[in-house]
Design a protein around this motif. Sequence first.
Motif, PDB file in Angstrom:
ATOM      1  N   ASP A 154       0.822  -1.205   0.000  1.00 42.95           N
ATOM      2  CA  ASP A 154       0.000   0.000   0.000  1.00 42.95           C
ATOM      3  C   ASP A 154       0.864   1.266   0.000  1.00 42.95           C
ATOM      4  O   ASP A 154       0.591   2.234  -0.720  1.00 42.95           O
ATOM      5  CB  ASP A 154      -0.931   0.013   1.210  1.00 42.95           C
ATOM      6  CG  ASP A 154      -2.080  -0.976   1.091  1.00 42.95           C
ATOM      7  OD1 ASP A 154      -2.258  -1.528  -0.012  1.00 42.95           O
ATOM      8  OD2 ASP A 154      -2.788  -1.185   2.088  1.00 42.95           O
ATOM      9  N   TYR A 161     -11.719   3.548  -5.956  1.00 42.45           N
ATOM     10  CA  TYR A 161     -11.028   2.720  -4.958  1.00 42.45           C
ATOM     11  C   TYR A 161      -9.624   3.264  -4.710  1.00 42.45           C
ATOM     12  O   TYR A 161      -9.152   3.331  -3.562  1.00 42.45           O
ATOM     13  CB  TYR A 161     -10.947   1.269  -5.428  1.00 42.45           C
ATOM     14  CG  TYR A 161     -10.190   0.377  -4.464  1.00 42.45           C
ATOM     15  CD1 TYR A 161     -10.813  -0.097  -3.311  1.00 42.45           C
ATOM     16  CD2 TYR A 161      -8.866   0.032  -4.687  1.00 42.45           C
ATOM     17  CE1 TYR A 161     -10.127  -0.888  -2.400  1.00 42.45           C
ATOM     18  CE2 TYR A 161      -8.170  -0.752  -3.790  1.00 42.45           C
ATOM     19  CZ  TYR A 161      -8.801  -1.215  -2.658  1.00 42.45           C
ATOM     20  OH  TYR A 161      -8.114  -1.995  -1.761  1.00 42.45           O
ATOM     21  N   ARG A 219      -9.877   6.238  -2.445  1.00 47.35           N
ATOM     22  CA  ARG A 219     -10.121   5.860  -1.047  1.00 47.35           C
ATOM     23  C   ARG A 219      -8.831   5.362  -0.392  1.00 47.35           C
ATOM     24  O   ARG A 219      -8.551   5.691   0.769  1.00 47.35           O
ATOM     25  CB  ARG A 219     -11.207   4.780  -0.972  1.00 47.35           C
ATOM     26  CG  ARG A 219     -12.604   5.286  -1.304  1.00 47.35           C
ATOM     27  CD  ARG A 219     -13.673   4.305  -0.841  1.00 47.35           C
ATOM     28  NE  ARG A 219     -13.544   3.002  -1.483  1.00 47.35           N
ATOM     29  CZ  ARG A 219     -14.098   2.681  -2.647  1.00 47.35           C
ATOM     30  NH1 ARG A 219     -14.809   3.588  -3.319  1.00 47.35           N
ATOM     31  NH2 ARG A 219     -13.953   1.470  -3.159  1.00 47.35           N
ATOM     32  N   LEU A 220      -8.058   4.570  -1.123  1.00 49.83           N
ATOM     33  CA  LEU A 220      -6.791   4.068  -0.584  1.00 49.83           C
ATOM     34  C   LEU A 220      -5.826   5.219  -0.324  1.00 49.83           C
ATOM     35  O   LEU A 220      -5.173   5.271   0.737  1.00 49.83           O
ATOM     36  CB  LEU A 220      -6.154   3.076  -1.567  1.00 49.83           C
ATOM     37  CG  LEU A 220      -4.808   2.479  -1.149  1.00 49.83           C
ATOM     38  CD1 LEU A 220      -4.992   1.563   0.051  1.00 49.83           C
ATOM     39  CD2 LEU A 220      -4.165   1.710  -2.304  1.00 49.83           C
ATOM     40  N   LYS A 246      -6.543   8.386   0.274  1.00 49.24           N
ATOM     41  CA  LYS A 246      -7.000   9.192   1.407  1.00 49.24           C
ATOM     42  C   LYS A 246      -6.808   8.462   2.734  1.00 49.24           C
ATOM     43  O   LYS A 246      -6.535   9.097   3.764  1.00 49.24           O
ATOM     44  CB  LYS A 246      -8.476   9.552   1.216  1.00 49.24           C
ATOM     45  CG  LYS A 246      -8.984  10.551   2.249  1.00 49.24           C
ATOM     46  CD  LYS A 246     -10.381  11.039   1.926  1.00 49.24           C
ATOM     47  CE  LYS A 246     -10.834  12.083   2.946  1.00 49.24           C
ATOM     48  NZ  LYS A 246     -12.179  12.615   2.655  1.00 49.24           N
ATOM     49  N   LYS A 247      -6.910   7.144   2.718  1.00 53.94           N
ATOM     50  CA  LYS A 247      -6.720   6.355   3.936  1.00 53.94           C
ATOM     51  C   LYS A 247      -5.341   6.617   4.542  1.00 53.94           C
ATOM     52  O   LYS A 247      -5.195   6.751   5.760  1.00 53.94           O
ATOM     53  CB  LYS A 247      -6.880   4.864   3.613  1.00 53.94           C
ATOM     54  CG  LYS A 247      -6.511   3.933   4.758  1.00 53.94           C
ATOM     55  CD  LYS A 247      -6.587   2.475   4.321  1.00 53.94           C
ATOM     56  CE  LYS A 247      -6.085   1.538   5.409  1.00 53.94           C
ATOM     57  NZ  LYS A 247      -6.108   0.109   4.963  1.00 53.94           N
ATOM     58  N   TYR A 248      -4.321   6.692   3.700  1.00 53.38           N
ATOM     59  CA  TYR A 248      -2.959   6.861   4.194  1.00 53.38           C
ATOM     60  C   TYR A 248      -2.517   8.315   4.250  1.00 53.38           C
ATOM     61  O   TYR A 248      -1.746   8.696   5.134  1.00 53.38           O
ATOM     62  CB  TYR A 248      -1.978   6.082   3.312  1.00 53.38           C
ATOM     63  CG  TYR A 248      -2.023   4.586   3.549  1.00 53.38           C
ATOM     64  CD1 TYR A 248      -1.355   4.010   4.621  1.00 53.38           C
ATOM     65  CD2 TYR A 248      -2.747   3.752   2.711  1.00 53.38           C
ATOM     66  CE1 TYR A 248      -1.394   2.641   4.849  1.00 53.38           C
ATOM     67  CE2 TYR A 248      -2.803   2.381   2.935  1.00 53.38           C
ATOM     68  CZ  TYR A 248      -2.121   1.833   4.004  1.00 53.38           C
ATOM     69  OH  TYR A 248      -2.176   0.473   4.232  1.00 53.38           O
ATOM     70  N   THR A 291      -7.501  13.551  -0.530  1.00 62.18           N
ATOM     71  CA  THR A 291      -7.663  12.891  -1.822  1.00 62.18           C
ATOM     72  C   THR A 291      -6.474  13.219  -2.726  1.00 62.18           C
ATOM     73  O   THR A 291      -5.733  14.185  -2.465  1.00 62.18           O
ATOM     74  CB  THR A 291      -8.947  13.343  -2.518  1.00 62.18           C
ATOM     75  OG1 THR A 291      -8.808  14.734  -2.877  1.00 62.18           O
ATOM     76  CG2 THR A 291     -10.165  13.152  -1.625  1.00 62.18           C
TER      77      THR A 291
END
Length: 300
Positions: A245, A277, A280-281, A283-285, A289
């Motif tokens: 990731d 997707y 989202r990945l 922004k997760k880390y 965005t």
Amino acid sequence: MSDIKLYDTRAFTATFMPSDELNAILKGDIGKFFAVRVEDMYRHVHRAVPASRSTIHSCLFITEGEASIKIGSELFTIHQHEMLIVPAGQVFSFEENEVNKGYLCGFHTDFLLEKFGNSVVKDFDFLRVWGNPMIKPDPDSARFIEQVMHRLLFDYSRSGLRNPELLQAYLLALLCEINRVYRPVSVGNPTSSVAITNRFRELLFSMIRTKHLVSDYASLLNITPNHLNKTVKAMTGKSPTKWIDETILLEAKVLLCQTSLSVSEIAFEVGFGDSSYFTRLFKKYEGRTPTEFRRMIEKS
């Protein structure tokens, strides 16, 4: 490395290279070798350098103060008489306004190969993506390293690449001095675990745009996913999934900073057919965005 696009170092280097070095850029020399004082470089750094990738290896030696560079997903800080190595192709970034002095040199692998042959660079693990980028020499070795870097700067400033043989010889001497004090991250760990982890990181570096599953890398290494999970977690403190990731995120950051590709195009470049997707990945880390990240970089 064929799956990863490496960006020409000239455009990046021109953002901070002193004006007397721009002639070398125009002649094409900077793609082979350059040397500069750190304090001269920072006079021309007017903003933070975002996630970037170069075709050259970079060697930073600090004589006063400290310096911090993010290499891959880790932040490294060095102090007086210490070094950082950024291997060619590795993602890096750093902030502006650091107060320090020292030497920075960069070289393309071909600059040594054309003189010493194909095997010379393979002897230096610190030039590999899985190597330890932080070099902490003893006082005598630090003095020798500083002397060699000063000589590289002197000859390059005086003659550019008109006499490459001398620069190549001193550069090889520098790498040998570094190699003498180099300490791998994995000292004391089982040889098999070191080999698996290093090979995983090397594969990740070259195949991240097409392979996103732990099982993909386990298959390439001829081991089970469970074995790869346990080994990499034990050796690095991070799971293979986390490594994957983070590497995807680094690839995306480079494309956001160094290209004008749209977010959907970047998602495709890093192996996602579904741009939502990918967003989202990211922004997760990153906490923002891809579009917000690019705007932040453009404003800095």
